[in-house]
Design a protein around this motif. Structure first.
Motif, PDB file in Angstrom:
ATOM      1  N   SER A   9       5.097   7.187   1.179  1.00 49.01           N
ATOM      2  CA  SER A   9       5.471   5.979   1.921  1.00 49.01           C
ATOM      3  C   SER A   9       4.911   4.738   1.249  1.00 49.01           C
ATOM      4  N   LEU A  10       5.693   3.674   1.336  1.00 53.44           N
ATOM      5  CA  LEU A  10       5.255   2.350   0.888  1.00 53.44           C
ATOM      6  C   LEU A  10       5.222   1.454   2.112  1.00 53.44           C
ATOM      7  N   THR A  11       4.103   0.805   2.347  1.00 47.46           N
ATOM      8  CA  THR A  11       3.993  -0.135   3.449  1.00 47.46           C
ATOM      9  C   THR A  11       3.784  -1.535   2.896  1.00 47.46           C
ATOM     10  N   VAL A  12       4.577  -2.460   3.386  1.00 45.40           N
ATOM     11  CA  VAL A  12       4.418  -3.868   3.037  1.00 45.40           C
ATOM     12  C   VAL A  12       3.965  -4.591   4.297  1.00 45.40           C
ATOM     13  N   SER A  13       2.762  -5.113   4.269  1.00 44.29           N
ATOM     14  CA  SER A  13       2.204  -5.820   5.418  1.00 44.29           C
ATOM     15  C   SER A  13       2.356  -7.320   5.217  1.00 44.29           C
ATOM     16  N   GLY A  14       2.358  -8.042   6.335  1.00 44.49           N
ATOM     17  CA  GLY A  14       2.461  -9.495   6.234  1.00 44.49           C
ATOM     18  C   GLY A  14       3.662  -9.908   5.400  1.00 44.49           C
ATOM     19  N   LEU A  15       4.825  -9.403   5.766  1.00 45.70           N
ATOM     20  CA  LEU A  15       6.055  -9.645   4.987  1.00 45.70           C
ATOM     21  C   LEU A  15       6.232 -11.116   4.632  1.00 45.70           C
ATOM     22  N   GLN A  16       6.646 -11.333   3.386  1.00 48.67           N
ATOM     23  CA  GLN A  16       6.960 -12.674   2.927  1.00 48.67           C
ATOM     24  C   GLN A  16       8.385 -12.688   2.414  1.00 48.67           C
ATOM     25  N   VAL A  17       8.967 -13.857   2.411  1.00 49.64           N
ATOM     26  CA  VAL A  17      10.364 -13.997   1.995  1.00 49.64           C
ATOM     27  C   VAL A  17      10.578 -13.415   0.595  1.00 49.64           C
ATOM     28  N   GLU A  18       9.610 -13.610  -0.277  1.00 48.58           N
ATOM     29  CA  GLU A  18       9.773 -13.140  -1.659  1.00 48.58           C
ATOM     30  C   GLU A  18       9.679 -11.618  -1.794  1.00 48.58           C
ATOM     31  N   ASP A  19       9.342 -10.933  -0.700  1.00 45.70           N
ATOM     32  CA  ASP A  19       9.306  -9.468  -0.738  1.00 45.70           C
ATOM     33  C   ASP A  19      10.705  -8.873  -0.631  1.00 45.70           C
ATOM     34  N   GLU A  20      11.676  -9.705  -0.289  1.00 44.55           N
ATOM     35  CA  GLU A  20      13.049  -9.215  -0.170  1.00 44.55           C
ATOM     36  C   GLU A  20      13.531  -8.769  -1.549  1.00 44.55           C
ATOM     37  N   ALA A  21      13.852  -7.479  -1.657  1.00 44.23           N
ATOM     38  CA  ALA A  21      14.201  -6.880  -2.947  1.00 44.23           C
ATOM     39  C   ALA A  21      14.597  -5.432  -2.711  1.00 44.23           C
ATOM     40  N   ASP A  22      14.990  -4.758  -3.787  1.00 47.97           N
ATOM     41  CA  ASP A  22      15.203  -3.315  -3.745  1.00 47.97           C
ATOM     42  C   ASP A  22      13.900  -2.625  -4.134  1.00 47.97           C
ATOM     43  N   TYR A  23      13.598  -1.537  -3.449  1.00 42.66           N
ATOM     44  CA  TYR A  23      12.395  -0.774  -3.735  1.00 42.66           C
ATOM     45  C   TYR A  23      12.762   0.671  -4.060  1.00 42.66           C
ATOM     46  N   TYR A  24      12.165   1.173  -5.120  1.00 38.82           N
ATOM     47  CA  TYR A  24      12.425   2.539  -5.564  1.00 38.82           C
ATOM     48  C   TYR A  24      11.124   3.321  -5.634  1.00 38.82           C
ATOM     49  N   CYS A  25      11.163   4.544  -5.137  1.00 36.42           N
ATOM     50  CA  CYS A  25      10.038   5.439  -5.358  1.00 36.42           C
ATOM     51  C   CYS A  25      10.362   6.322  -6.563  1.00 36.42           C
ATOM     52  N   SER A  32       0.825  -1.188   0.000  1.00 38.30           N
ATOM     53  CA  SER A  32       0.000   0.000   0.000  1.00 38.30           C
ATOM     54  C   SER A  32       0.866   1.247   0.000  1.00 38.30           C
ATOM     55  N   GLY A  33       0.321   2.330  -0.520  1.00 41.85           N
ATOM     56  CA  GLY A  33       1.070   3.578  -0.603  1.00 41.85           C
ATOM     57  C   GLY A  33       0.273   4.736  -0.059  1.00 41.85           C
ATOM     58  N   SER A  34       0.994   5.760   0.368  1.00 44.60           N
ATOM     59  CA  SER A  34       0.365   6.963   0.881  1.00 44.60           C
ATOM     60  C   SER A  34       1.306   8.137   0.674  1.00 44.60           C
ATOM     61  N   LYS A  35       0.782   9.317   0.939  1.00 44.32           N
ATOM     62  CA  LYS A  35       1.592  10.523   0.801  1.00 44.32           C
ATOM     63  C   LYS A  35       1.093  11.597   1.750  1.00 44.32           C
ATOM     64  N   SER A  36       2.041  12.336   2.308  1.00 44.03           N
ATOM     65  CA  SER A  36       1.733  13.498   3.126  1.00 44.03           C
ATOM     66  C   SER A  36       2.760  14.580   2.817  1.00 44.03           C
ATOM     67  N   ALA A  37       2.269  15.681   2.322  1.00 49.64           N
ATOM     68  CA  ALA A  37       3.150  16.804   1.943  1.00 49.64           C
ATOM     69  C   ALA A  37       4.234  16.306   0.976  1.00 49.64           C
ATOM     70  N   ASN A  38       5.490  16.468   1.329  1.00 52.78           N
ATOM     71  CA  ASN A  38       6.588  16.112   0.418  1.00 52.78           C
ATOM     72  C   ASN A  38       7.112  14.697   0.615  1.00 52.78           C
ATOM     73  N   THR A  39       6.428  13.908   1.442  1.00 51.45           N
ATOM     74  CA  THR A  39       6.909  12.562   1.729  1.00 51.45           C
ATOM     75  C   THR A  39       5.873  11.499   1.375  1.00 51.45           C
TER      76      THR A  39
END
Lengths: 110, 115
Positions: free
Chosen positions: A74-90, A65-72
């Motif tokens: 955020s990406l939230t990953v819930s219920g982390l899974q092993v396959e979520d291990e990676a690089d993330y870019y905004c 899920s994603g959100s934004k407030s002013a100039n920032t």
């Protein structure tokens, strides 16, 4: 035209939630609701996970899920899974018909 | 299925030129914005250029403005990136990406700049 600011690393255990921040300026993140997030596994092309701040492309789990407030943003990953291990870019649309990426965050699933 | 296939990468000397191509299939190429994004080995993603569907609107990153030129041939479903005055810091994998919001990525083509 500076890169967006992301923490270099983040981590969490399987099942936990983790949030990655992305800080820009009033000329990019703060100015437009065109923030996107990408996942990149080693040796692979990036994959779009979130677009227009909080929308998920078809096939992306709702754990992301994603959100934004002013100039920032955020990406939230819930219920982390092993396959979520990676690089993330905004990324964000910016003044002057440009896009700008963040420096990337390496997510480790412990 | 959206397919984007980049080609044209290789080894070039500093100051040299190279033209990258991206052949698109599986969608109406002439209706979509297209982008070039690069990634130096072990580094992050860097946006390079974007072009609207008919080529009338083009944007460039400051680092490449005046040296790189993006074009497209909608009859051939092909996007191009002409790179001149290449520098060591231009060495990267160059990705062709579909969308006003960069969405669908090719597999990339590697550009090496070295003497």
């Amino acid at each position: 035209q500076s890169a967006l600011t992301q923490p270099p690393s983040a981590s969490g255990s399987p099942g936990q939630s983790v949030t990655i921040s992305c800080t820009g300026t009033s000329s990019d993140v703060g100015a437009y609701n065109y923030v996107s997030w990408y996942q990149q596994h080693p040796g692979k092309a990036p994959k779009l996970m979130i677009y227009e701040v909080s929308k998920r492309p078809s096939g992306v789990p709702d754990r992301f899920s994603g959100s934004k407030s002013a100039n920032t943003a955020s990406l939230t990953v819930s219920g982390l899974q092993v396959e979520d291990e990676a690089d993330y870019y905004c990324s964000s649309y910016a003044v002057g018909n440009k896009w700008v990426f963040g420096g990337g965050t390496k997510l480790t699933v412990l | 299925e959206v397919q984007l296939v980049e080609s044209g990468g290789g080894l070039v000397q500093p100051g040299g030129s190279l033209r990258l191509s991206c052949v698109a299939s599986g969608f109406a190429f002439s209706s979509h914005w297209m982008n070039w994004v690069r990634q130096a080995p072990g580094k992050g993603l860097v946006w390079v250029s974007r072009m609207n569907s008919n080529g009338s609107i083009i944007g460039y990153a400051d680092a490449v403005k005046g040296r790189f030129t993006t074009s497209r041939d909608n009859a051939k479903n092909t996007l191009y990136l002409q790179m001149n005055s290449l520098r060591a810091e231009d060495a990267a994998v160059y990705y062709c990406v579909r969308g006003g919001t960069p969405a669908d990525w090719g597999q990339g083509t590697l550009v090496t700049v070295s003497s």
